[in-house]
Every structure is written in C-alpha cells, then in structure tokens.
Design an enzyme around this catalytic site. Sequence first.
Site, PDB file in Angstrom:
ATOM      1  N   TYR A 131      12.483  -8.125   8.514  1.00  0.00           N
ATOM      2  CA  TYR A 131      12.651  -6.732   8.920  1.00  0.00           C
ATOM      3  C   TYR A 131      11.740  -6.479  10.117  1.00  0.00           C
ATOM      4  O   TYR A 131      10.547  -6.774  10.078  1.00  0.00           O
ATOM      5  CB  TYR A 131      12.295  -5.740   7.788  1.00  0.00           C
ATOM      6  CG  TYR A 131      12.404  -4.326   8.327  1.00  0.00           C
ATOM      7  CD1 TYR A 131      13.640  -3.690   8.351  1.00  0.00           C
ATOM      8  CD2 TYR A 131      11.314  -3.674   8.905  1.00  0.00           C
ATOM      9  CE1 TYR A 131      13.783  -2.434   8.915  1.00  0.00           C
ATOM     10  CE2 TYR A 131      11.453  -2.422   9.475  1.00  0.00           C
ATOM     11  CZ  TYR A 131      12.682  -1.809   9.476  1.00  0.00           C
ATOM     12  OH  TYR A 131      12.831  -0.575  10.048  1.00  0.00           O
ATOM     13  N   ARG A 150      -2.727  10.652   2.534  1.00  0.00           N
ATOM     14  CA  ARG A 150      -3.679  11.240   3.467  1.00  0.00           C
ATOM     15  C   ARG A 150      -4.338  12.426   2.774  1.00  0.00           C
ATOM     16  O   ARG A 150      -3.649  13.219   2.138  1.00  0.00           O
ATOM     17  CB  ARG A 150      -2.972  11.773   4.703  1.00  0.00           C
ATOM     18  CG  ARG A 150      -2.314  10.734   5.524  1.00  0.00           C
ATOM     19  CD  ARG A 150      -1.967  11.331   6.887  1.00  0.00           C
ATOM     20  NE  ARG A 150      -1.182  10.388   7.654  1.00  0.00           N
ATOM     21  CZ  ARG A 150       0.058  10.604   8.059  1.00  0.00           C
ATOM     22  NH1 ARG A 150       0.651  11.758   7.798  1.00  0.00           N
ATOM     23  NH2 ARG A 150       0.709   9.695   8.746  1.00  0.00           N
ATOM     24  N   ARG A 174      19.892  -6.474   1.277  1.00  0.00           N
ATOM     25  CA  ARG A 174      20.244  -5.170   0.717  1.00  0.00           C
ATOM     26  C   ARG A 174      21.129  -4.483   1.752  1.00  0.00           C
ATOM     27  O   ARG A 174      20.949  -4.647   2.956  1.00  0.00           O
ATOM     28  CB  ARG A 174      18.997  -4.301   0.473  1.00  0.00           C
ATOM     29  CG  ARG A 174      18.039  -4.826  -0.560  1.00  0.00           C
ATOM     30  CD  ARG A 174      18.560  -4.764  -1.966  1.00  0.00           C
ATOM     31  NE  ARG A 174      18.925  -3.432  -2.381  1.00  0.00           N
ATOM     32  CZ  ARG A 174      19.646  -3.144  -3.458  1.00  0.00           C
ATOM     33  NH1 ARG A 174      20.095  -4.129  -4.226  1.00  0.00           N
ATOM     34  NH2 ARG A 174      19.933  -1.901  -3.777  1.00  0.00           N
ATOM     35  N   ASP A 230      10.820  -3.373  13.103  1.00  0.00           N
ATOM     36  CA  ASP A 230      11.114  -2.121  13.784  1.00  0.00           C
ATOM     37  C   ASP A 230      11.566  -2.474  15.199  1.00  0.00           C
ATOM     38  O   ASP A 230      11.364  -3.596  15.673  1.00  0.00           O
ATOM     39  CB  ASP A 230       9.869  -1.222  13.813  1.00  0.00           C
ATOM     40  CG  ASP A 230       9.763  -0.400  12.530  1.00  0.00           C
ATOM     41  OD1 ASP A 230      10.803  -0.118  11.909  1.00  0.00           O
ATOM     42  OD2 ASP A 230       8.631  -0.035  12.154  1.00  0.00           O
ATOM     43  N   ARG A 284       0.861  -1.186   0.000  1.00  0.00           N
ATOM     44  CA  ARG A 284       0.000   0.000   0.000  1.00  0.00           C
ATOM     45  C   ARG A 284       0.891   1.227   0.000  1.00  0.00           C
ATOM     46  O   ARG A 284       2.037   1.189   0.458  1.00  0.00           O
ATOM     47  CB  ARG A 284      -0.961   0.011   1.188  1.00  0.00           C
ATOM     48  CG  ARG A 284      -0.293  -0.253   2.487  1.00  0.00           C
ATOM     49  CD  ARG A 284      -1.233  -0.285   3.645  1.00  0.00           C
ATOM     50  NE  ARG A 284      -0.523   0.331   4.776  1.00  0.00           N
ATOM     51  CZ  ARG A 284      -0.770   1.519   5.265  1.00  0.00           C
ATOM     52  NH1 ARG A 284      -1.758   2.253   4.776  1.00  0.00           N
ATOM     53  NH2 ARG A 284      -0.057   2.001   6.246  1.00  0.00           N
ATOM     54  N   GLU A 332      22.704   8.721   2.443  1.00  0.00           N
ATOM     55  CA  GLU A 332      22.485   7.266   2.430  1.00  0.00           C
ATOM     56  C   GLU A 332      22.386   6.769   0.987  1.00  0.00           C
ATOM     57  O   GLU A 332      21.602   7.295   0.201  1.00  0.00           O
ATOM     58  CB  GLU A 332      21.179   6.979   3.188  1.00  0.00           C
ATOM     59  CG  GLU A 332      20.862   5.527   3.328  1.00  0.00           C
ATOM     60  CD  GLU A 332      19.624   5.294   4.202  1.00  0.00           C
ATOM     61  OE1 GLU A 332      19.488   5.913   5.273  1.00  0.00           O
ATOM     62  OE2 GLU A 332      18.782   4.489   3.766  1.00  0.00           O
ATOM     63  N   ARG A 368      18.624   9.508   0.593  1.00  0.00           N
ATOM     64  CA  ARG A 368      18.182  10.506   1.576  1.00  0.00           C
ATOM     65  C   ARG A 368      19.372  11.077   2.340  1.00  0.00           C
ATOM     66  O   ARG A 368      20.454  10.482   2.358  1.00  0.00           O
ATOM     67  CB  ARG A 368      17.147   9.931   2.545  1.00  0.00           C
ATOM     68  CG  ARG A 368      17.505   8.603   3.149  1.00  0.00           C
ATOM     69  CD  ARG A 368      16.342   8.073   4.001  1.00  0.00           C
ATOM     70  NE  ARG A 368      16.693   6.820   4.632  1.00  0.00           N
ATOM     71  CZ  ARG A 368      16.060   6.269   5.642  1.00  0.00           C
ATOM     72  NH1 ARG A 368      15.013   6.875   6.159  1.00  0.00           N
ATOM     73  NH2 ARG A 368      16.436   5.133   6.154  1.00  0.00           N
TER      74      ARG A 368
END
Length: 380
Positions: free
Chosen positions: A358, A180, A254, A360, A176, A310, A285
Amino acid sequence: MLPQKIYIIGSGCFGSTLAHLIASKLNRQVTVIDKRSHIGGNCYSYDDADTGINCHMYGSHIFHTSIKEVYDFISQFVTLNHYRHFVMTRSNGTVYSMPINLRTVNKFFNKDMTPSECKAFLEEKIAQSHIDNPANLEEQAISLIGKDLYKAFIRGYTKKQWQRDPKELPSFIIKRLPFRTTYNCDYFNDTYQGIPVGGYTKLFEGLLNHPNIDLKLNTNYQDIKDTIKEDDIVIYTGPIDEYFDFCFGKLEWRSLDFKWEVLNEQDHQGCACMNEADEDVPYTRTHEFKHYHPERKEVLESNKTIICREYSKEYKDGDTPYYPVNNDRNQELLAKYQEKAKNLKNVFFGGRLGTYQYFDMDKSILQALRFFDEHKESFN
Ligand SMILES: Cc1cc2nc3c(=O)[nH]c(=O)nc-3n(C[C@H](O)[C@H](O)[C@H](O)COP(=O)(O)OP(=O)(O)OC[C@H]3O[C@@H](n4cnc5c(N)ncnc54)[C@H](O)[C@@H]3O)c2cc1C
C-alpha cells in the site's frame, strides 16, 4: 541497431511520473499502456456532466505529503487547493471527530477535560485493561486507547473492514492508534495538503501530454505482450502475480464496492467523509465529493450533491484490487515472484500492484522519481 523501445504498463502515479521523466529528461519515446479507458489509475477523477462535481471514481483521494521534492514535482502541473481533510464518525447515533482527539473524548465521556487531564484519564483507562502482551487486534486496540473508545469507534468499523471479528485478527494490523489531547481535528499532519485545482486528471494530463509519449488506453498488457521484443524495456505496474500467470498462486487483496447516488439537496452531511463506526450499518463510510473543492463556489451552493457509500469486501476475480493483505502466506508468495523477476532481463516492477504494497500517492511518485534516478543511464 534500432534502440530498445520502452513500454510502461499502467498510467497511475508511478507509471505516469516515470513516463514523464523518461520522455522529458531523456528525450526518449515511451509507450504507456493502460487497460482502463482513462489515465490516472486509482486516483482518476472526473467532473460529473450534470452537477459539475468532481468525483473520485475509486474512493476519496486527498493529496498530502511532507516530501518537498514530490510537492515541487506535482506543482509543475497543478496547484493544490486549500482543502484540509477532517473526518467525522457516527457512533451510536452521535457524530464525533476522528482521529480521536480532545473534542472526541470530552464529547464521548461528557466531560470538559484539559489536555493533561485527558491524557491522565486515557492512561488510567488503558491501565485498567491490564493487557501487556496483546494477542489479537482487539487486545492491541484496547491496550492503546482503552475498552470504551475501542468499542465505540474501532470494533464495528474494523469488523466491517475485514469481515472478521477483531479477536480473530492479528495484533500487528494496528501498530498505533493516534489520539491527540488537543482540539486539532486535522486528519493529516503533513506540510503540503489539498486537492489539485481542476481535479487529479489535470495532473495526469500534465504528466502524459508530451510529444514523446504514445498513450494506448483500453489495452491490456496480456493482449499485446507478444508484440514486445525481447530487448525492449518493460516497466510493469500491474499485479506482479498476474504478470507470471499466477504460477505460484494468487496474492490476496481486499476490495471495495462503491454505491453512488445523486441527491437533490445542497449538502448531505456537511463534510467530505463520514465514517460509520456501528456494526449494523453495512457500509464503512460515505464520501460527499463537492466538499473537496471549496474553491468551486457555484458547485458548492447548487442544490445537488453526489455521495458514494463504501463497502469493504473480499477480493474475487474481476474485482479491483485495493489493499494488499499483509500476512506470512502473501509475503512468502511475493518473495517467490520477486525471485523469479530477477531472472528477467529488461522487465521492472513498480507501483502498488507491481510491488504488492500500500502506498499513498506521494510515496508512489517518490518511488518513480527514485527509480528514474537509478535507471536513467541504462535507459539512455
Ligand atoms: C480506497 C483508496 C483510497 C486512497 N486514498 C488515498 C489518499 O487519500 N491519499 C493518497 O495519497 N493515497 C491514497 N490512496 C493510494 C493511491 O490510490 C495510490 O498511491 C496510487 O493509486 C498508486 O499509484 P500506482 O501507479 O502505484 O497504481 P494504480 O493507480 O493502481 O495504477 C496502476 C495502473 O495499472 C493499470 N494496469 C494494471 N494491470 C494492467 C494490465 N495488465 N494492462 C494494462 N494496464 C494495467 C491499471 O489499470 C492502473 O491504471 C488510496 C488508495 C485506495 C485503495
């Protein structure tokens, strides 16, 4: 008989949380081993000696969670500051707010739409693309936000991230793309957000400074594994394929390169994170770390700043593994390693490297809290 020794390999979120729980709740001795010269895994941060700026060595880390249990757990050791993460992105010489929101859309299309006008406008753009069954990442993204926004904000960035044309990437990579239709520019929606006052290392020191924890840095598991007895317990948070000497082949990752600069200016970009959407800018970034600590007024106002650009790259031996590559080949390989792991008596795998996922930070801590609940009887 001597009690089994407990070894935890890796002092990141998973290893440090678990070590703390075993040491404090079970009153058991734990040896924590890390091959790096510091604790904290990829969340490690340090105060630069010259500027006092707290730098995140392995890329920007923002703590965010809606899991109260995790928030309460870390709050025993640190307080989160009031930093709220927002991200800007530069596209074709103009800076926009991300994720795509009403401000982004109005600025990009030079309009003044209300939320409902914006929603209808984007739905119309999506309908114009006539994509019902996206065959690749490009089609998937266009089917979610329309062609114009895709070209401006997603195409170049994704190409740099994967070093492949989005047309050659599978559609499932983007499930997705949030947009907003309000002016809310917060990057995260979570209840608890911020950066630990004092930096992340304070959190890891709080977890690991315990009389029952023996910490050995600069120590690779490969070099000490022969000293561990068969009955001892090993909780391994390094790469699962490495544990088995890559016997079935290597899992793909990666990786990232970070290029650091100290600049003689007070504020380089006005925010902590600036994405570069254009393909001809080689980095993805730029992080400017002083913005993560609005409570450090002197550091903010000083005439020096530290930035870090980065660059995304393919993982090669010796690089830091950052993101797992989620495809059929790697999932099949992982399943083989996990099957082999079932035959080990006292060895457990955890954390992002040990489970090839992955996570968080909050999910890694939660995984350790759950692991402790599940195994505490057998470790006692
Ligand atoms: C670029 C980037 C940005 C991120 N930003 C965020 C963010 O903003 N917010 C967020 O919540 N999460 C973020 N994350 C995720 C976060 O980094 C992870 O959730 C967290 O680091 C996971 O902790 P861990 O303990 O599982 O693994 P790690 O932190 O990787 O810890 C594993 C440890 O094991 C050690 N180790 C490995 N092999 C061996 C060995 N053979 N011998 C001894 N030691 C070994 C390593 O040195 C390391 O210290 C980000 C991740 C990346 C890649």
